[in-house]
Design a protein around this motif. Structure first.
Motif, PDB file in Angstrom:
ATOM      1  N   LEU A 297       0.828  -1.204   0.000  1.00 50.27           N
ATOM      2  CA  LEU A 297       0.000   0.000   0.000  1.00 50.27           C
ATOM      3  C   LEU A 297       0.862   1.254   0.000  1.00 50.27           C
ATOM      4  N   ASP A 298       0.232   2.380  -0.346  1.00 56.73           N
ATOM      5  CA  ASP A 298       0.953   3.656  -0.333  1.00 56.73           C
ATOM      6  C   ASP A 298       0.626   4.483   0.900  1.00 56.73           C
ATOM      7  N   THR A 299      -0.334   4.026   1.717  1.00 61.55           N
ATOM      8  CA  THR A 299      -0.703   4.700   2.961  1.00 61.55           C
ATOM      9  C   THR A 299      -0.897   3.639   4.031  1.00 61.55           C
ATOM     10  N   ASP A 300      -1.371   4.043   5.205  1.00 65.29           N
ATOM     11  CA  ASP A 300      -1.649   3.048   6.239  1.00 65.29           C
ATOM     12  C   ASP A 300      -2.904   2.267   5.867  1.00 65.29           C
ATOM     13  N   ILE A 301      -3.120   1.163   6.555  1.00 64.29           N
ATOM     14  CA  ILE A 301      -4.189   0.241   6.186  1.00 64.29           C
ATOM     15  C   ILE A 301      -5.572   0.874   6.329  1.00 64.29           C
ATOM     16  N   TRP A 302      -5.752   1.750   7.309  1.00 64.55           N
ATOM     17  CA  TRP A 302      -7.065   2.365   7.523  1.00 64.55           C
ATOM     18  C   TRP A 302      -7.389   3.353   6.399  1.00 64.55           C
ATOM     19  N   GLN A 303      -6.402   4.157   6.005  1.00 66.68           N
ATOM     20  CA  GLN A 303      -6.613   5.124   4.939  1.00 66.68           C
ATOM     21  C   GLN A 303      -6.836   4.418   3.606  1.00 66.68           C
ATOM     22  N   PHE A 304      -6.065   3.365   3.350  1.00 66.06           N
ATOM     23  CA  PHE A 304      -6.208   2.660   2.079  1.00 66.06           C
ATOM     24  C   PHE A 304      -7.575   2.004   1.989  1.00 66.06           C
ATOM     25  N   SER A 305      -8.035   1.427   3.100  1.00 68.95           N
ATOM     26  CA  SER A 305      -9.365   0.832   3.126  1.00 68.95           C
ATOM     27  C   SER A 305     -10.436   1.873   2.826  1.00 68.95           C
ATOM     28  N   ALA A 306     -10.297   3.055   3.427  1.00 67.24           N
ATOM     29  CA  ALA A 306     -11.251   4.142   3.167  1.00 67.24           C
ATOM     30  C   ALA A 306     -11.196   4.577   1.706  1.00 67.24           C
ATOM     31  N   ASP A 307      -9.980   4.602   1.130  1.00 65.74           N
ATOM     32  CA  ASP A 307      -9.835   4.981  -0.279  1.00 65.74           C
ATOM     33  C   ASP A 307     -10.556   3.991  -1.193  1.00 65.74           C
ATOM     34  N   LEU A 308     -10.446   2.708  -0.893  1.00 62.58           N
ATOM     35  CA  LEU A 308     -11.131   1.707  -1.710  1.00 62.58           C
ATOM     36  C   LEU A 308     -12.643   1.891  -1.669  1.00 62.58           C
ATOM     37  N   ASN A 309     -13.161   2.175  -0.487  1.00 59.69           N
ATOM     38  CA  ASN A 309     -14.606   2.381  -0.367  1.00 59.69           C
ATOM     39  C   ASN A 309     -15.049   3.662  -1.071  1.00 59.69           C
ATOM     40  N   ARG A 310     -14.215   4.686  -1.060  1.00 57.21           N
ATOM     41  CA  ARG A 310     -14.515   5.910  -1.806  1.00 57.21           C
ATOM     42  C   ARG A 310     -14.523   5.636  -3.300  1.00 57.21           C
ATOM     43  N   TRP A 311     -13.562   4.840  -3.768  1.00 54.64           N
ATOM     44  CA  TRP A 311     -13.517   4.465  -5.184  1.00 54.64           C
ATOM     45  C   TRP A 311     -14.784   3.709  -5.571  1.00 54.64           C
ATOM     46  N   LYS A 312     -15.251   2.826  -4.708  1.00 55.10           N
ATOM     47  CA  LYS A 312     -16.464   2.064  -4.983  1.00 55.10           C
ATOM     48  C   LYS A 312     -17.673   2.990  -5.157  1.00 55.10           C
ATOM     49  N   LEU A 313     -17.793   3.981  -4.278  1.00 51.54           N
ATOM     50  CA  LEU A 313     -18.960   4.866  -4.301  1.00 51.54           C
ATOM     51  C   LEU A 313     -18.943   5.825  -5.484  1.00 51.54           C
ATOM     52  N   ASN A 314     -17.769   6.399  -5.762  1.00 52.84           N
ATOM     53  CA  ASN A 314     -17.681   7.385  -6.845  1.00 52.84           C
ATOM     54  C   ASN A 314     -16.277   7.342  -7.444  1.00 52.84           C
ATOM     55  N   PRO A 315     -16.025   6.429  -8.372  1.00 55.11           N
ATOM     56  CA  PRO A 315     -14.670   6.250  -8.898  1.00 55.11           C
ATOM     57  C   PRO A 315     -14.105   7.484  -9.581  1.00 55.11           C
ATOM     58  N   SER A 316     -14.904   8.184 -10.371  1.00 55.60           N
ATOM     59  CA  SER A 316     -14.402   9.356 -11.096  1.00 55.60           C
ATOM     60  C   SER A 316     -13.945  10.439 -10.130  1.00 55.60           C
ATOM     61  N   GLU A 317     -14.761  10.715  -9.128  1.00 56.41           N
ATOM     62  CA  GLU A 317     -14.407  11.748  -8.150  1.00 56.41           C
ATOM     63  C   GLU A 317     -13.159  11.360  -7.373  1.00 56.41           C
ATOM     64  N   PHE A 318     -13.086  10.090  -6.951  1.00 56.55           N
ATOM     65  CA  PHE A 318     -11.926   9.634  -6.183  1.00 56.55           C
ATOM     66  C   PHE A 318     -10.645   9.732  -7.001  1.00 56.55           C
ATOM     67  N   ILE A 319     -10.670   9.226  -8.238  1.00 54.77           N
ATOM     68  CA  ILE A 319      -9.473   9.216  -9.078  1.00 54.77           C
ATOM     69  C   ILE A 319      -9.009  10.626  -9.382  1.00 54.77           C
ATOM     70  N   ASN A 320      -9.922  11.490  -9.775  1.00 54.66           N
ATOM     71  CA  ASN A 320      -9.530  12.853 -10.116  1.00 54.66           C
ATOM     72  C   ASN A 320      -9.039  13.640  -8.908  1.00 54.66           C
ATOM     73  N   THR A 321      -9.634  13.406  -7.752  1.00 54.88           N
ATOM     74  CA  THR A 321      -9.160  14.074  -6.528  1.00 54.88           C
ATOM     75  C   THR A 321      -7.743  13.651  -6.209  1.00 54.88           C
ATOM     76  N   ARG A 322      -7.458  12.357  -6.335  1.00 56.79           N
ATOM     77  CA  ARG A 322      -6.114  11.867  -6.054  1.00 56.79           C
ATOM     78  C   ARG A 322      -5.111  12.378  -7.075  1.00 56.79           C
ATOM     79  N   LEU A 323      -5.501  12.424  -8.335  1.00 52.27           N
ATOM     80  CA  LEU A 323      -4.597  12.924  -9.377  1.00 52.27           C
ATOM     81  C   LEU A 323      -4.263  14.388  -9.151  1.00 52.27           C
ATOM     82  N   GLN A 324      -5.254  15.190  -8.784  1.00 56.80           N
ATOM     83  CA  GLN A 324      -5.008  16.602  -8.505  1.00 56.80           C
ATOM     84  C   GLN A 324      -4.119  16.776  -7.288  1.00 56.80           C
ATOM     85  N   LYS A 325      -4.304  15.927  -6.296  1.00 55.93           N
ATOM     86  CA  LYS A 325      -3.472  15.979  -5.088  1.00 55.93           C
ATOM     87  C   LYS A 325      -2.031  15.642  -5.422  1.00 55.93           C
ATOM     88  N   ASP A 326      -1.843  14.608  -6.252  1.00 53.95           N
ATOM     89  CA  ASP A 326      -0.480  14.199  -6.630  1.00 53.95           C
ATOM     90  C   ASP A 326       0.224  15.284  -7.427  1.00 53.95           C
TER      91      ASP A 326
END
Length: 238
Positions: free
Chosen positions: A206-235
């Motif tokens: 993983l690239d973060t701790d287990i709790w954050q990564f788990s939350a990221d996966l659930n965010r991707w499930k709910l709204n993949p486009s929003e999650f991916i673009n938010t992460r890309l902008q952050k990077d």
């Protein structure tokens, strides 16, 4: 602007700084050897320790460079896990939820150092995973699975199928699997029975701790486009 075709690639902690370890270890080893050749006398305890440290750094760096550069790829419809012997992919529709597996320990619960994924359809997942990576994951994740088993077998009486996976498995659809795929399927069945999850993602992938990564996966499930673009902008901003 929202990009419906955006792709997010995540780099694991395990693959980071491999070149740096190799360079530091190699340069340090050459320097110590030259220093020892140019000065009279026997090699000292300190020099032996430094040589050992440099060799250790070289080995760590080598193993890090063998890991895939990216460990996960997110798209709007797929989650892909990259491993040095192959990969598996999971459709978003087959992803139920993720979390941190826990096992009972007295009056408390012990969290495993991994992220768990619960599937909607194990049969769909088994049809695309290659026996080679299935076999490697069985070996690499056995110590995590045995932590779970030990907590459920305090009296030492464990079901034999928990300790050695059988080489035959019949999926809910009636599909019969044999060999490594069957063993992997039986492992997922036991994991679900004991933890509620089918798959494990080890912390070092993983690239973060287990709790954050788990939350990221659930965010991707709910709204993949929003999650991916938010992460890309952050990077990009970092």
């Amino acid at each position: 602007m929202d990009n419906k075709n955006a792709i997010l690639k995540v780099r694991a902690q395990a693959s980071r700084h491999g070149i740096e370890f190799l360079l530091v270890g190699g340069i340090g080893l050459v320097f110590i050897m030259l220093f020892n050749l140019l000065r009279p006398g026997e090699i000292s305890i300190v020099e032996i320790f430094l040589v050992s440290s440099c060799l250790a750094a070289i080995f760590v760096g080598f193993f890090k460079t063998q890991e895939p550069y990216y460990s996960f790829t997110y798209t709007n419809q797929l989650l892909i896990y990259h491993h040095k012997v192959g990969h598996w992919q999971l459709k978003r529709e087959n992803f139920h939820h993720s979390g941190v597996p826990k096992v009972e320990q007295g009056l408390e619960y012990l969290e495993l150092n991994a992220v768990g994924i619960k599937l909607n359809n194990i049969d769909e997942f088994l049809t695309q995973i290659h026996p080679r990576i299935a076999g490697r994951l069985l070996i690499e994740q056995r110590h995590i699975f045995m932590q779970v088993v030990q907590k459920h077998c305090k009296n030492g009486n464990c079901p034999s199928e928990w300790l050695v996976e059988e080489t035959d498995y019949t999926a809910p659809s009636g599909q019969l699997y044999k060999g490594l795929i069957a063993m992997f399927a039986n492992r997922t069945q036991h994991l679900r029975q004991l933890t509620g999850y089918d798959l494990l993602l080890p912390a070092n992938a993983l690239d973060t701790d287990i709790w954050q990564f788990s939350a990221d996966l659930n965010r991707w499930k709910l709204n993949p486009s929003e999650f991916i673009n938010t992460r890309l902008q952050k990077d990009v901003s970092n």
